[in-house]
Write a protein that holds these residues in place. Structure first.
Motif, PDB file in Angstrom:
ATOM      1  N   UNK A   1      56.961  36.638  40.195  1.00 33.77           N
ATOM      2  CA  UNK A   1      58.204  35.957  40.566  1.00 33.77           C
ATOM      3  C   UNK A   1      59.414  36.843  40.285  1.00 33.77           C
ATOM      4  N   UNK A   2      59.393  37.525  39.137  1.00 31.92           N
ATOM      5  CA  UNK A   2      60.505  38.398  38.773  1.00 31.92           C
ATOM      6  C   UNK A   2      60.634  39.583  39.727  1.00 31.92           C
ATOM      7  N   UNK A   3      59.500  40.008  40.303  1.00 30.99           N
ATOM      8  CA  UNK A   3      59.520  41.169  41.203  1.00 30.99           C
ATOM      9  C   UNK A   3      60.099  40.836  42.573  1.00 30.99           C
ATOM     10  N   UNK A   4      60.243  39.546  42.867  1.00 29.95           N
ATOM     11  CA  UNK A   4      60.713  39.139  44.185  1.00 29.95           C
ATOM     12  C   UNK A   4      59.669  39.306  45.270  1.00 29.95           C
ATOM     13  N   UNK A   5      58.396  39.416  44.865  1.00 32.23           N
ATOM     14  CA  UNK A   5      57.309  39.679  45.817  1.00 32.23           C
ATOM     15  C   UNK A   5      56.324  38.516  45.911  1.00 32.23           C
ATOM     16  N   UNK A   6      56.798  37.326  45.677  1.00 31.83           N
ATOM     17  CA  UNK A   6      55.883  36.191  45.641  1.00 31.83           C
ATOM     18  C   UNK A   6      55.138  36.000  46.961  1.00 31.83           C
ATOM     19  N   UNK A   7      55.754  36.385  48.057  1.00 34.34           N
ATOM     20  CA  UNK A   7      55.098  36.223  49.361  1.00 34.34           C
ATOM     21  C   UNK A   7      54.145  37.369  49.673  1.00 34.34           C
ATOM     22  N   UNK A   8      54.150  38.432  48.836  1.00 29.30           N
ATOM     23  CA  UNK A   8      53.323  39.599  49.127  1.00 29.30           C
ATOM     24  C   UNK A   8      52.314  39.928  48.030  1.00 29.30           C
ATOM     25  N   UNK A   9      52.504  39.362  46.841  1.00 30.92           N
ATOM     26  CA  UNK A   9      51.555  39.561  45.739  1.00 30.92           C
ATOM     27  C   UNK A   9      50.988  38.197  45.369  1.00 30.92           C
ATOM     28  N   UNK A  10      49.661  38.080  45.411  1.00 31.60           N
ATOM     29  CA  UNK A  10      49.025  36.796  45.159  1.00 31.60           C
ATOM     30  C   UNK A  10      47.924  36.948  44.105  1.00 31.60           C
ATOM     31  N   UNK A  11      47.879  35.970  43.178  1.00 36.15           N
ATOM     32  CA  UNK A  11      46.743  35.823  42.281  1.00 36.15           C
ATOM     33  C   UNK A  11      45.766  34.898  42.973  1.00 36.15           C
ATOM     34  N   UNK A  12      44.603  35.417  43.310  1.00 33.43           N
ATOM     35  CA  UNK A  12      43.681  34.719  44.197  1.00 33.43           C
ATOM     36  C   UNK A  12      42.625  33.893  43.467  1.00 33.43           C
ATOM     37  N   UNK A  13      42.542  34.007  42.148  1.00 35.90           N
ATOM     38  CA  UNK A  13      41.499  33.297  41.427  1.00 35.90           C
ATOM     39  C   UNK A  13      40.140  33.953  41.643  1.00 35.90           C
ATOM     40  N   UNK A  14      39.093  33.225  41.314  1.00 33.26           N
ATOM     41  CA  UNK A  14      37.736  33.738  41.474  1.00 33.26           C
ATOM     42  C   UNK A  14      37.251  33.496  42.894  1.00 33.26           C
ATOM     43  N   UNK A  15      36.485  34.429  43.427  1.00 32.47           N
ATOM     44  CA  UNK A  15      35.930  34.288  44.766  1.00 32.47           C
ATOM     45  C   UNK A  15      34.424  34.514  44.740  1.00 32.47           C
ATOM     46  N   UNK A  16      33.681  33.641  45.420  1.00 35.16           N
ATOM     47  CA  UNK A  16      32.243  33.841  45.581  1.00 35.16           C
ATOM     48  C   UNK A  16      31.927  34.757  46.763  1.00 35.16           C
ATOM     49  N   UNK A  17      32.979  35.220  47.443  1.00 36.81           N
ATOM     50  CA  UNK A  17      32.792  36.076  48.618  1.00 36.81           C
ATOM     51  C   UNK A  17      33.609  37.362  48.446  1.00 36.81           C
ATOM     52  N   UNK A  18      33.547  37.895  47.230  1.00 37.64           N
ATOM     53  CA  UNK A  18      34.400  39.037  46.921  1.00 37.64           C
ATOM     54  C   UNK A  18      34.059  40.244  47.784  1.00 37.64           C
ATOM     55  N   UNK A  19      32.803  40.376  48.198  1.00 31.57           N
ATOM     56  CA  UNK A  19      32.459  41.534  49.024  1.00 31.57           C
ATOM     57  C   UNK A  19      33.099  41.423  50.411  1.00 31.57           C
ATOM     58  N   UNK A  20      33.262  40.229  50.906  1.00 28.94           N
ATOM     59  CA  UNK A  20      33.980  40.055  52.167  1.00 28.94           C
ATOM     60  C   UNK A  20      35.448  40.423  51.987  1.00 28.94           C
ATOM     61  N   UNK A  21      36.007  40.049  50.834  1.00 31.21           N
ATOM     62  CA  UNK A  21      37.417  40.370  50.567  1.00 31.21           C
ATOM     63  C   UNK A  21      37.610  41.882  50.427  1.00 31.21           C
ATOM     64  N   UNK A  22      36.670  42.549  49.780  1.00 26.00           N
ATOM     65  CA  UNK A  22      36.766  44.004  49.663  1.00 26.00           C
ATOM     66  C   UNK A  22      36.702  44.665  51.036  1.00 26.00           C
TER      67      UNK A  22
END
Length: 392
Positions: free
Chosen positions: A254-275
Motif C-alpha cells: 500500500x505504501x508503495x502505491x502499487x496495490x494494483x500491480x503487486x498482489x499477495x496471492x496466498x497458497x495455490x494448488x496450481x503453482x506450476x500453472x502460475x509459474x
C-alpha cells in the motif's frame, strides 16, 4: 536395507517433509524396507500422500491439541528436555516428554539406517543411538544460519555420525571444516520435472513463491519491484505463499502505491500453472538452504533474479548463464536487475532455456541414486569417494 527417516512432524507441510517423503518413495521403490517416524502428530492424515508401502508411525500424539503459544513457551522453559539446545528453530516442540520419546525410540534401535532431519533430532541420534545403527544426519540449512548454541553442539557431537548429508557445496565445505574426519556428502533435494510446461514469455509477470516470513525477504522485493516497475508499466508482481508477515507486507504494498500491480496471492494448488504463466522468478531471501521453489521455477524455463544470499542460489546458478545474482539485501541492485530482464525478452528467453537445463540436474533420476549409493557404502563399510557427492 532397513531405512528409517525421522521427521519432527511428518503430517504437516513444508519443504523438508516433502523432500523426505520423496526420498522414502524412491527407496521403497528400489526394494528397501522404509519407515517414516514422526516425532509428533497433530493431524489425522498427512498433508503429502505417502506410498502405502512406506510405514508411517508417530511417537507423541498431539491431535487433542497443543498449548497456546504464549503458554507453550512458559511450559517449555519449565519442562524442556536436556539435549535440544535453546536456539534450535523448533526447540519449543521439545518438551521433556517429546525429547524423552525420541531418546527412547532411538536408543531401542539395534540395526538399519536412521536418517534424522534437523539439528534437534540429529543431536539426540548422535548422543543416544546405539553403535549397531548407521546414523545419517540430514542438514537442510547452512551452518551459519543456526544459533551459536546450536553450532556449538553440532561441533561437539556431529562427529559421531557415519555421514552428514548437506544440500550444497558451500555447506559441504562448512561442515567439513568444522568436523574434520567426519564424512560430509552433498546430495541436493530432488525436484520432479515431469511434464513441466515452459513459459512462453507472453505475460509481463514477475513471480515469487515462499512463506510470508522475514527469511524470504519479500519486504525487500516489494520496493525493488516498485522501482523497476516504474520503467515497465505493464508488469506485475505476484507473491504466492502464506505466513505471519502478510499484514506487514500488505502495508508495504500500500505504501508503495502499487496495490494494483503487486498482489499477495496466498497458497495455490496450481503453482506450476502460475509459474508457466509468468516471465521472471525473483528470489529475495535473506538466507536459504537449497531454494527448491527457485529450482522448480527454473524447470519452467523462467530466468532467475536472486540475492546472492547464504546459501543456495550461487550453488545452483551460473550468473549470466541461467540467472542473475545481486549482492545480498541490495534492494537497488535487485531493482536494476529486475528492470534489465523485464525490459529484454531475448535475455529472458536465453537465461530461461539455460535454467531449464540446469534444473534437470536436480531430478530424482539424478539425485536418488546418490542416496542409494550412500546407504550401500555405509552398510558395507566402503569409502565415501563418489565424486558426485562433492560436485556442484
Amino acid at each position: 536395507m532397513k531405512i528409517r527417516y525421522m521427521l519432527l512432524h511428518a503430517y504437516g507441510m513444508g519443504g523438508t517433509i516433502r523432500t523426505v517423503v520423496n526420498q522414502a518413495h524412491a527407496m521403497v521403490e528400489a526394494g528397501h524396507d522404509v519407515e517414516i517416524v514422526s516425532v509428533v502428530r497433530r493431524r489425522d492424515e498427512p498433508q503429502f500422500a505417502i506410498d502405502p508401502r512406506v510405514r508411517l508411525s508417530a511417537l507423541v500424539d498431539q491431535r487433542d491439541g497443543v498449548v497456546a503459544d504464549s503458554l507453550a513457551r512458559k511450559v517449555w522453559r519449565r519442562a524442556r528436555g536436556k539435549i535440544v539446545p535453546y536456539g534450535e528453530f523448533a526447540a519449543e516442540y521439545f518438551t521433556e516428554r517429546v525429547e524423552g520419546a525420541v531418546i527412547d525410540y532411538v536408543s531401542e534401535l539395534r540395526d538399519g539406517i536412521l536418517v534424522t532431519t534437523r539439528p534437534a533430532l540429529n543431536l539426540i541420534a548422535a548422543r543416544r543411538a546405539n553403535a549397531g545403527v548407521i546414523r545419517v544426519a540430514q542438514e537442510h540449512m547452512n551452518l551459519a544460519s543456526y544459533h551459536e548454541a546450536v553450532r556449538e553442539q553440532i561441533g561437539r557431537h556431529y562427529g559421531r555420525f557415519d555421514a552428514i548429508a548437506v544440500l550444497t557445496e558451500t555447506s559441504r565445505r562448512e561442515y567439513t571444516d568444522l568436523l574434520s574426519g567426519t564424512p560430509v556428502v552433498r546430495i541436493p533435494n530432488a525436484v520432479h520435472m515431469d511434464q513441466r510446461k515452459h513459459t512462453d514469455q507472453s505475460n509481463p509477470i514477475v513471480i515469487a513463491v515462499g512463506r510470508l516470513v522475514p527469511q524470504k525477504g519479500f519486504d525487500m522485493l516489494i520496493p525493488a519491484f516498485a522501482a523497476a516497475a516504474a520503467e515497465h508499466p505493464g508488469w506485475k508482481l505476484r507473491i504466492f505463499g502464506t505466513g505471519p508477515s502478510k499484514e506487514r507486507l500488505q502495508e508495504r504494498i500500500d505504501e508503495s502505491g502499487m496495490r494494483d500491480r503487486i498482489k499477495l496471492m496466498g497458497r495455490s494448488n496450481r503453482i506450476h500453472e502460475e509459474l508457466a504463466k509468468s516471465s521472471v522468478y525473483a528470489l529475495s531471501s535473506r538466507i536459504e538452504g537449497l531454494p527448491m521453489a527457485m529450482i522448480e521455477a527454473m524447470g519452467h524455463a523462467l530466468p532467475i533474479v536472486a540475492f546472492d544470499c547464504p546459501t543456495g542460489p550461487a550453488d545452483v546458478l551460473t550468473p549470466g548463464k541461467d540467472g542473475i545474482l545481486v549482492p545480498p539485501r541490495d534492494v537497488d541492485a535487485l531493482a536494476r536487475s529486475l528492470s534489465q530482464v523485464m525490459g529484454d525478452r531475448d535475455l529472458r528467453v536465453r537465461l530461461g532455456a539455460a535454467a531449464a537445463q540446469t534444473a534437470h540436474g536436480y531430478t530424482p533420476e539424478v539425485v536418488m541414486p546418490l542416496w542409494e549409493k550412500l546407504f550401500a557404502a555405509l552398510a558395507t563399510g566402503a569409502p565415501l569417494t563418489d565424486p558426485a557427492w562433492a560436485a556442484r
